[in-house]
Motif scaffolding. Structure first.
Motif, PDB file in Angstrom:
ATOM      1  N   ASP A   1     -27.023 -51.354 -13.304  1.00  0.00           N
ATOM      2  CA  ASP A   1     -27.960 -51.215 -14.417  1.00  0.00           C
ATOM      3  C   ASP A   1     -27.261 -51.174 -15.764  1.00  0.00           C
ATOM      4  O   ASP A   1     -26.204 -50.569 -15.917  1.00  0.00           O
ATOM      5  CB  ASP A   1     -28.785 -49.926 -14.276  1.00  0.00           C
ATOM      6  N   ILE A   2     -27.888 -51.815 -16.739  1.00  0.00           N
ATOM      7  CA  ILE A   2     -27.472 -51.706 -18.133  1.00  0.00           C
ATOM      8  C   ILE A   2     -28.440 -50.712 -18.761  1.00  0.00           C
ATOM      9  O   ILE A   2     -29.655 -50.840 -18.599  1.00  0.00           O
ATOM     10  CB  ILE A   2     -27.552 -53.075 -18.836  1.00  0.00           C
ATOM     11  N   VAL A   3     -27.913 -49.710 -19.465  1.00  0.00           N
ATOM     12  CA  VAL A   3     -28.748 -48.620 -19.974  1.00  0.00           C
ATOM     13  C   VAL A   3     -28.803 -48.660 -21.493  1.00  0.00           C
ATOM     14  O   VAL A   3     -27.773 -48.732 -22.166  1.00  0.00           O
ATOM     15  CB  VAL A   3     -28.211 -47.254 -19.503  1.00  0.00           C
ATOM     16  N   PHE A   4     -30.028 -48.626 -22.021  1.00  0.00           N
ATOM     17  CA  PHE A   4     -30.274 -48.493 -23.450  1.00  0.00           C
ATOM     18  C   PHE A   4     -31.015 -47.178 -23.644  1.00  0.00           C
ATOM     19  O   PHE A   4     -31.762 -46.754 -22.760  1.00  0.00           O
ATOM     20  CB  PHE A   4     -31.139 -49.652 -23.967  1.00  0.00           C
ATOM     21  N   GLU A   5     -30.830 -46.542 -24.778  1.00  0.00           N
ATOM     22  CA  GLU A   5     -31.537 -45.289 -25.035  1.00  0.00           C
ATOM     23  C   GLU A   5     -32.128 -45.307 -26.434  1.00  0.00           C
ATOM     24  O   GLU A   5     -31.438 -45.629 -27.400  1.00  0.00           O
ATOM     25  CB  GLU A   5     -30.603 -44.098 -24.868  1.00  0.00           C
ATOM     26  N   ASN A   6     -33.415 -44.990 -26.533  1.00  0.00           N
ATOM     27  CA  ASN A   6     -34.125 -44.895 -27.807  1.00  0.00           C
ATOM     28  C   ASN A   6     -35.003 -43.660 -27.788  1.00  0.00           C
ATOM     29  O   ASN A   6     -35.702 -43.425 -26.800  1.00  0.00           O
ATOM     30  CB  ASN A   6     -35.031 -46.106 -28.047  1.00  0.00           C
ATOM     31  N   HIS A   7     -34.971 -42.911 -28.867  1.00  0.00           N
ATOM     32  CA  HIS A   7     -35.822 -41.729 -29.022  1.00  0.00           C
ATOM     33  C   HIS A   7     -35.709 -40.800 -27.814  1.00  0.00           C
ATOM     34  O   HIS A   7     -36.695 -40.204 -27.377  1.00  0.00           O
ATOM     35  CB  HIS A   7     -37.287 -42.122 -29.253  1.00  0.00           C
ATOM     36  N   GLY A   8     -34.503 -40.710 -27.241  1.00  0.00           N
ATOM     37  CA  GLY A   8     -34.267 -39.811 -26.123  1.00  0.00           C
ATOM     38  C   GLY A   8     -34.713 -40.318 -24.770  1.00  0.00           C
ATOM     39  O   GLY A   8     -34.687 -39.583 -23.791  1.00  0.00           O
ATOM     40  N   VAL A   9     -35.132 -41.590 -24.682  1.00  0.00           N
ATOM     41  CA  VAL A   9     -35.589 -42.165 -23.414  1.00  0.00           C
ATOM     42  C   VAL A   9     -34.624 -43.264 -22.982  1.00  0.00           C
ATOM     43  O   VAL A   9     -34.278 -44.144 -23.773  1.00  0.00           O
ATOM     44  CB  VAL A   9     -37.017 -42.741 -23.547  1.00  0.00           C
ATOM     45  N   LYS A  10     -34.221 -43.217 -21.720  1.00  0.00           N
ATOM     46  CA  LYS A  10     -33.338 -44.244 -21.167  1.00  0.00           C
ATOM     47  C   LYS A  10     -34.178 -45.396 -20.600  1.00  0.00           C
ATOM     48  O   LYS A  10     -35.148 -45.177 -19.884  1.00  0.00           O
ATOM     49  CB  LYS A  10     -32.476 -43.662 -20.057  1.00  0.00           C
ATOM     50  N   VAL A  11     -33.765 -46.617 -20.947  1.00  0.00           N
ATOM     51  CA  VAL A  11     -34.369 -47.831 -20.396  1.00  0.00           C
ATOM     52  C   VAL A  11     -33.277 -48.529 -19.614  1.00  0.00           C
ATOM     53  O   VAL A  11     -32.238 -48.892 -20.163  1.00  0.00           O
ATOM     54  CB  VAL A  11     -34.901 -48.762 -21.510  1.00  0.00           C
ATOM     55  N   LEU A  12     -33.506 -48.711 -18.318  1.00  0.00           N
ATOM     56  CA  LEU A  12     -32.528 -49.332 -17.440  1.00  0.00           C
ATOM     57  C   LEU A  12     -32.954 -50.768 -17.172  1.00  0.00           C
ATOM     58  O   LEU A  12     -34.131 -51.031 -16.879  1.00  0.00           O
ATOM     59  CB  LEU A  12     -32.431 -48.557 -16.129  1.00  0.00           C
ATOM     60  N   ILE A  13     -32.006 -51.680 -17.257  1.00  0.00           N
ATOM     61  CA  ILE A  13     -32.274 -53.107 -17.083  1.00  0.00           C
ATOM     62  C   ILE A  13     -31.312 -53.660 -16.051  1.00  0.00           C
ATOM     63  O   ILE A  13     -30.106 -53.401 -16.120  1.00  0.00           O
ATOM     64  CB  ILE A  13     -32.047 -53.884 -18.405  1.00  0.00           C
ATOM     65  N   ASP A  14     -31.837 -54.467 -15.114  1.00  0.00           N
ATOM     66  CA  ASP A  14     -30.915 -55.152 -14.214  1.00  0.00           C
ATOM     67  C   ASP A  14     -30.350 -56.359 -14.966  1.00  0.00           C
ATOM     68  O   ASP A  14     -31.047 -56.978 -15.760  1.00  0.00           O
ATOM     69  CB  ASP A  14     -31.606 -55.538 -12.896  1.00  0.00           C
ATOM     70  N   PRO A  15     -29.077 -56.687 -14.759  1.00  0.00           N
ATOM     71  CA  PRO A  15     -28.434 -57.755 -15.531  1.00  0.00           C
ATOM     72  C   PRO A  15     -29.136 -59.114 -15.447  1.00  0.00           C
ATOM     73  O   PRO A  15     -29.126 -59.872 -16.409  1.00  0.00           O
ATOM     74  CB  PRO A  15     -27.027 -57.839 -14.932  1.00  0.00           C
ATOM     75  N   LYS A  16     -29.767 -59.426 -14.318  1.00  0.00           N
ATOM     76  CA  LYS A  16     -30.450 -60.723 -14.180  1.00  0.00           C
ATOM     77  C   LYS A  16     -31.661 -60.821 -15.088  1.00  0.00           C
ATOM     78  O   LYS A  16     -31.999 -61.897 -15.570  1.00  0.00           O
ATOM     79  CB  LYS A  16     -30.869 -60.942 -12.731  1.00  0.00           C
ATOM     80  N   SER A  17     -32.338 -59.717 -15.340  1.00  0.00           N
ATOM     81  CA  SER A  17     -33.531 -59.721 -16.186  1.00  0.00           C
ATOM     82  C   SER A  17     -33.196 -59.762 -17.674  1.00  0.00           C
ATOM     83  O   SER A  17     -34.000 -60.226 -18.481  1.00  0.00           O
ATOM     84  CB  SER A  17     -34.385 -58.478 -15.915  1.00  0.00           C
ATOM     85  N   LEU A  18     -32.018 -59.262 -18.040  1.00  0.00           N
ATOM     86  CA  LEU A  18     -31.685 -59.121 -19.450  1.00  0.00           C
ATOM     87  C   LEU A  18     -31.771 -60.427 -20.223  1.00  0.00           C
ATOM     88  O   LEU A  18     -32.219 -60.446 -21.372  1.00  0.00           O
ATOM     89  CB  LEU A  18     -30.302 -58.482 -19.618  1.00  0.00           C
ATOM     90  N   ALA A  19     -31.400 -61.533 -19.622  1.00  0.00           N
ATOM     91  CA  ALA A  19     -31.452 -62.825 -20.315  1.00  0.00           C
ATOM     92  C   ALA A  19     -32.869 -63.174 -20.771  1.00  0.00           C
ATOM     93  O   ALA A  19     -33.053 -63.816 -21.800  1.00  0.00           O
ATOM     94  CB  ALA A  19     -30.918 -63.927 -19.410  1.00  0.00           C
ATOM     95  N   TYR A  20     -33.878 -62.731 -20.030  1.00  0.00           N
ATOM     96  CA  TYR A  20     -35.268 -63.044 -20.348  1.00  0.00           C
ATOM     97  C   TYR A  20     -35.905 -62.051 -21.312  1.00  0.00           C
ATOM     98  O   TYR A  20     -36.886 -62.372 -21.973  1.00  0.00           O
ATOM     99  CB  TYR A  20     -36.118 -63.059 -19.065  1.00  0.00           C
ATOM    100  N   ILE A  21     -35.366 -60.824 -21.369  1.00  0.00           N
ATOM    101  CA  ILE A  21     -36.020 -59.787 -22.168  1.00  0.00           C
ATOM    102  C   ILE A  21     -35.136 -59.215 -23.268  1.00  0.00           C
ATOM    103  O   ILE A  21     -35.525 -58.252 -23.931  1.00  0.00           O
ATOM    104  CB  ILE A  21     -36.536 -58.644 -21.260  1.00  0.00           C
ATOM    105  N   ASP A  22     -33.964 -59.796 -23.500  1.00  0.00           N
ATOM    106  CA  ASP A  22     -33.084 -59.312 -24.554  1.00  0.00           C
ATOM    107  C   ASP A  22     -33.823 -59.334 -25.894  1.00  0.00           C
ATOM    108  O   ASP A  22     -34.463 -60.314 -26.245  1.00  0.00           O
ATOM    109  CB  ASP A  22     -31.830 -60.179 -24.635  1.00  0.00           C
ATOM    110  N   GLY A  23     -33.766 -58.235 -26.616  1.00  0.00           N
ATOM    111  CA  GLY A  23     -34.442 -58.137 -27.909  1.00  0.00           C
ATOM    112  C   GLY A  23     -35.866 -57.613 -27.823  1.00  0.00           C
ATOM    113  O   GLY A  23     -36.539 -57.458 -28.837  1.00  0.00           O
ATOM    114  N   THR A  24     -36.339 -57.315 -26.632  1.00  0.00           N
ATOM    115  CA  THR A  24     -37.719 -56.861 -26.441  1.00  0.00           C
ATOM    116  C   THR A  24     -37.908 -55.439 -26.959  1.00  0.00           C
ATOM    117  O   THR A  24     -37.062 -54.583 -26.772  1.00  0.00           O
ATOM    118  CB  THR A  24     -38.109 -56.913 -24.951  1.00  0.00           C
ATOM    119  N   GLU A  25     -39.039 -55.233 -27.614  1.00  0.00           N
ATOM    120  CA  GLU A  25     -39.461 -53.900 -28.024  1.00  0.00           C
ATOM    121  C   GLU A  25     -40.626 -53.497 -27.138  1.00  0.00           C
ATOM    122  O   GLU A  25     -41.592 -54.234 -26.996  1.00  0.00           O
ATOM    123  CB  GLU A  25     -39.906 -53.901 -29.481  1.00  0.00           C
TER     124      GLU A  25
END
Length: 107
Positions: free
Chosen positions: A52-76
Motif C-alpha cells: 500500500d501507498i499511504v497518503f494522509e490528509n486532515h488526520g485520515v490515512k488513505v491507502l492505495i494499491d500501486p496498480k490503482s494509483l495510475a488511474y486515480i493520481d491527483g484525485t480529491e
C-alpha cells in the motif's frame, strides 16, 4: 503523486471509524466493471498491506494499491450532501468520460 481528502470527507471517515471502534483509514482503488470500464472502490481498513501507498490528509490515512494509483493520481475525495442523498464524490482529473448511470468511468 497524491490523493487528497476534503475536510468534509475526513470528518465523515473519522466519525465512521469512531463508531466502528477501530480502523486505520480507507482504501481507495479501482476495479474493472461497468459500461465505461472502471469503477471506484472504497472500503474501511484495519491494517495496511505491505504494498500500500499511504497518503494522509486532515488526520485520515488513505491507502492505495500501486496498480490503482495510475488511474486515480491527483484525485480529491469529497463527501457531499445533495438533497436527501449523501455520499463520497471523486474529483479525478484523469477521468475522460463517465457512464450515464454514474457507476463507472474511463481514463
Amino acid at each position: 503523486m497524491a490523493i487528497t481528502l476534503t475536510e468534509a470527507a475526513a470528518r465523515h471517515v473519522n466519525r465512521y471509524l469512531s463508531r466502528r471502534g477501530k480502523g486505520l483509514g480507507v482504501r481507495l482503488g479501482v476495479k474493472t466493471t461497468g459500461c465505461s470500464g472502471l469503477a471506484y472502490k472504497l472500503e474501511y481498513v484495519d491494517e495496511a498491506a505491505p504494498e500500500d501507498i499511504v497518503f494522509e490528509n486532515h488526520g485520515v490515512k488513505v491507502l492505495i494499491d500501486p496498480k490503482s494509483l495510475a488511474y486515480i493520481d491527483g484525485t480529491e475525495l469529497d463527501f457531499v450532501r445533495e438533497g436527501l442523498n449523501e455520499g463520497f464524490k471523486f474529483n479525478n482529473p484523469n477521468e475522460r468520460d463517465r457512464c450515464g448511470c454514474g457507476e463507472s468511468f474511463r481514463v
